[in-house]
Design an enzyme around this catalytic site. Sequence first.
Site, mmCIF file in Angstrom:
data_model
loop_
_atom_site.group_PDB
_atom_site.id
_atom_site.type_symbol
_atom_site.label_atom_id
_atom_site.label_comp_id
_atom_site.label_asym_id
_atom_site.label_seq_id
_atom_site.Cartn_x
_atom_site.Cartn_y
_atom_site.Cartn_z
ATOM 1 N N LYS A 132 -0.654 -5.112 -3.251
ATOM 2 C CA LYS A 132 -0.026 -6.034 -4.203
ATOM 3 C C LYS A 132 -0.174 -7.477 -3.720
ATOM 4 O O LYS A 132 -0.425 -8.371 -4.526
ATOM 5 C CB LYS A 132 1.447 -5.686 -4.395
ATOM 6 C CG LYS A 132 1.657 -4.399 -5.171
ATOM 7 C CD LYS A 132 3.139 -4.109 -5.342
ATOM 8 C CE LYS A 132 3.367 -2.774 -6.029
ATOM 9 N NZ LYS A 132 4.755 -2.321 -5.900
ATOM 10 N N LYS A 156 -5.650 6.249 -9.410
ATOM 11 C CA LYS A 156 -4.413 6.955 -9.743
ATOM 12 C C LYS A 156 -3.960 6.537 -11.138
ATOM 13 O O LYS A 156 -4.110 5.360 -11.499
ATOM 14 C CB LYS A 156 -3.367 6.521 -8.698
ATOM 15 C CG LYS A 156 -2.035 7.172 -8.815
ATOM 16 C CD LYS A 156 -1.033 6.498 -7.872
ATOM 17 C CE LYS A 156 -0.515 5.192 -8.438
ATOM 18 N NZ LYS A 156 0.618 4.610 -7.719
ATOM 19 N N LYS A 190 0.483 2.743 -15.139
ATOM 20 C CA LYS A 190 0.641 1.891 -16.324
ATOM 21 C C LYS A 190 -0.104 0.558 -16.158
ATOM 22 O O LYS A 190 -0.763 0.078 -17.069
ATOM 23 C CB LYS A 190 2.144 1.664 -16.539
ATOM 24 C CG LYS A 190 2.494 0.664 -17.597
ATOM 25 C CD LYS A 190 2.927 1.335 -18.871
ATOM 26 C CE LYS A 190 3.143 0.285 -19.932
ATOM 27 N NZ LYS A 190 4.172 0.505 -20.851
#
Length: 331
Positions: A111, A193, A196
Amino acid sequence: MHRVFSGIQPSGELHIGNWLGAVQNWVALQDQYQCVYCVVDLHAITFPYQPAALAARTREMVVGLLAAGIDPERSILFVQSHVPEHAELQWLFTTVAPLGELERMTQFKDKAQRLESVSAGLLCYPVLQAADILLYRAEAVPVGEDQLQHLEFTREIARRWNSLFALDAPYFPEPRALLTKARRIMGLDGQSKMSKSLGNTIGLNDPPEVIWEKLRPAKTDPKRVRRTDPGTPEDCNLYDLHRYFSPPDAVTNVALQCRSAGWGCLDCKRVLADNMVKTLTPIRERAAGLRAEPARVDEVIAHGARRASAIARETIAQVTARMGFLPRQEV
Ligand code: TYM
């Protein structure tokens, strides 16, 4: 009864990845454990987000969990920010959390590299996750594979805190992960993976035509180029999904038809779409019913916060006493 804790981010809706990887197991565990399930809105704000959408997404996730089968009487279902002890325990844990390990967490590194400015909140994400679990002194945590590193970190926090502040007998258990066969569901791109944020999901609320629109172009066995090429089911992401949605005899037939090139990938996708629609329709319909009853959902959320708070307050009282704080007066 042993206690289970798990959490999910308020990304809006459940998709078949987090449903197969975690939430289906949450539902099953309700028979054997005291279960505490949390929509983790405090975690969601560690990455850039839209404040105007957070409340609706949080609510929608509660609706999704209820529709998927979480029973708010048997389990405690609540919203993280409604129980401020999560933030309080997180702060206390930051004082025993090893900085180097936080910096080495793979999810943090992933991130952080997508951001211009990295907040301390993002770095401390796993400390808050440890606080979530240990606030309820949970012994088991049903999660997908991507959470294993955070769970190992939680065990380390429990060990460190116990060794400093619980010299007679460990106060916090070292919680273990409960994984399922579906520990890592791949996205429809067949590359990463299902998630969303990557836009490679099938949502539990997707109506039949959307499920088909998404499945039709989905990646299959990369070595099967022409319709007449025989395929290898084990190399096909969608064969994996058949195993979760199609009855066993249909799965056997899919494998046979794929290996013999009897079916093309589109034929196989049609069968998968039909079985997915059969499985997901009741959940989608239950969610629609719940959305029509907002007062009932509000009551579930309030009830969950009351029950979670009772446990959380007791843990904080024990923890602050052991850490030597001046006892709080009634105010
Ligand atoms: P989150 O919201 O990303 O995912 C919720 C749960 O779903 C699992 N999952 C998957 N499993 C298999 N395949 C996939 N494609 C897939 N996508 C998601 C996740 O492993 C997870 O179990 N940090 C956590 C939330 C959290 C938490 C906690 C979890 C906060 N505090 C305490 C457990 C205990 C997260 O972001 O999950």
